[in-house]
Each structure stands twice: as C-alpha cells, then as structure tokens.
Design a protein around this motif. Structure first.
Motif, PDB file in Angstrom:
ATOM      1  N   ARG A 144     -13.021 103.634  21.858  1.00 25.38           N
ATOM      2  CA  ARG A 144     -12.932 103.838  23.302  1.00 25.38           C
ATOM      3  C   ARG A 144     -12.676 102.486  23.963  1.00 25.38           C
ATOM      4  O   ARG A 144     -13.435 101.537  23.770  1.00 25.38           O
ATOM      5  N   ARG A 156     -12.650 100.198  27.102  1.00 25.69           N
ATOM      6  CA  ARG A 156     -13.328 100.104  28.403  1.00 25.69           C
ATOM      7  C   ARG A 156     -12.621  99.150  29.361  1.00 25.69           C
ATOM      8  O   ARG A 156     -12.463  99.440  30.537  1.00 25.69           O
ATOM      9  N   ARG A 157     -12.238  97.994  28.856  1.00 29.48           N
ATOM     10  CA  ARG A 157     -11.549  96.974  29.650  1.00 29.48           C
ATOM     11  C   ARG A 157     -10.481  96.327  28.771  1.00 29.48           C
ATOM     12  O   ARG A 157     -10.633  96.291  27.544  1.00 29.48           O
ATOM     13  N   CYS A 203     -14.431  97.223  24.325  1.00 34.66           N
ATOM     14  CA  CYS A 203     -14.185  98.454  23.583  1.00 34.66           C
ATOM     15  C   CYS A 203     -15.354  98.722  22.650  1.00 34.66           C
ATOM     16  O   CYS A 203     -16.133  97.818  22.322  1.00 34.66           O
TER      17      CYS A 203
END
Length: 212
Positions: free
Chosen positions: A150, A152-153, A188
C-alpha cells in the motif's frame, strides 16, 4: 539458529563493479549532452562483453538441484544484500534483532519513476528483499507466496529513508510487515508471506568452479 544461506558469494570484482554501474546509470540518466567519455565507455564495454562471453558456459541454467552437476552457471545467494552484487537491486543497510529488523535505504536516480520519486515497482522489490533478508538472518526462510503493498506517500530519491520490518512464523508460513518511512511519515507498507522452508529439503548448489 544459523543464518539461512542458499548459493555462493559473489566475486569481489562483481561487487566492486555493481555499485559503479548503478552510479553510472544515474549519471547517464542525468546527462545533458553527448560526451566523448561515453564513446570510450561503449568501446570498453564491447571489449569486456566479448571477453566475458568467451569464458561463460554455453548453458546458463543455474547449477542447482538436478542441474548441480552440469556445466551451467554459478548461482549466487539471493537471501540478502542482492544489491551489493546486482545493480538492478537497491542497496540498503539492515540490522536484525529477532522478529524485528531496522535499517536505511537511499534510492539513486536509477530507480526513478515520477520526477524525483522512486518507481513503485522498486519499492515492492525492496520490500521483498527486506523480508527475505530478515528471514534468512533468523534462520527460517522460503519462497515468497504473496506480496501486497500500500502506497501512502511518494518516496523521494536521493534521501535516506528508514525501513522497519516485523515478522512472525506460524503454521508453516512466515508473515512479514515492511514499513518504509521518511522521518515520521509512512511512505508505504507491504505485507509479505513466505513458505517456512526446511533446510533438509534444500536442493544441492554447485560451488564455484576454478579459482575465485
């Protein structure tokens, strides 16, 4: 428990060249103009390629398992620090303390995706490398069966980032959580699952032939 090792160590020359190739790739990607030095490099690479090709086995299947006694190529240990000898993989530092491991990584220009940022595919590759390195150091490792990541930034290039890994082994599987951070910011998070292998079931690996 002894660390898990499967394969042989790279040559010192291979390790010395890998980092140079990685740095050079970044320079090539940042180059603004043609340079006579690059013409000399092309000629030198052609010469080296021809010399190496003459000494490689015709069969490039790795000498592992049923092929261990054949005339294939040497198989290098992929359990840890792959980036030290293969410039296609990122380099990093990792300290393992039982079920937890921490370290740092700085992605060079060679791993760029969006402008100034790491390509997401390299982040997934990095997470898998960290999980397997962690597993091999504690002595229970095996093939990856799933990886979910995943984002995230965005992860910046040329920046020292922190990695934190946590693992648990149960029911014949190893579950790892890999987090990459820039300071306090989570970039992540990956979940990696691997088979908990048995050392006695590991196939034979042929040692390097000739003088190292």
């Amino acid at each position: 428990m002894e660390p898990w090792v499967f394969g042989v160590e790279p040559l010192e020359q291979t390790t010395a060249i890998a980092d140079r190739l990685r740095r050079l790739t970044g320079m090539l990607l940042a180059a603004e103009d043609d340079d006579p030095a690059l013409d000399r490099l092309v000629a030198a690479l052609d010469e080296v390629e021809a010399a190496l090709a003459a000494n490689l086995p015709d069969d490039l299947e790795p000498r592992v398992g049923a092929a261990a006694g054949r005339a294939g190529r040497v198989y290098l240990d992929h359990g840890r620090d792959i980036g030290a000898y293969n410039p296609s993989f990122p380099e990093y530092d990792l300290t393992v303390d039982g079920p937890r491991a921490t370290g740092t990584v700085t992605f060079p220009i060679a791993y760029e995706g969006p402008p100034g940022l790491v390509h997401g595919g390299f982040l997934a590759l990095f997470a898998d490398c960290i999980a397997q390195h962690h597993n091999c150091e504690v002595g229970v490792a095996g093939k990856t069966v799933s990886l979910a990541i995943r984002y995230r930034r965005p992860a910046p290039l040329l920046t020292t980032l922190t990695v934190v890994a946590e693992r648990r082994a149960e029911d014949g599987r190893i579950h790892s959580i890999i987090r990459l951070l820039d300071g306090d910011h989570l970039l992540c998070e990956a979940e990696v699952e691997a088979v908990a292998g048995e050392r006695t079931a590991m196939p034979a690996v042929s040692p390097r032939r000739g003088a190292p």
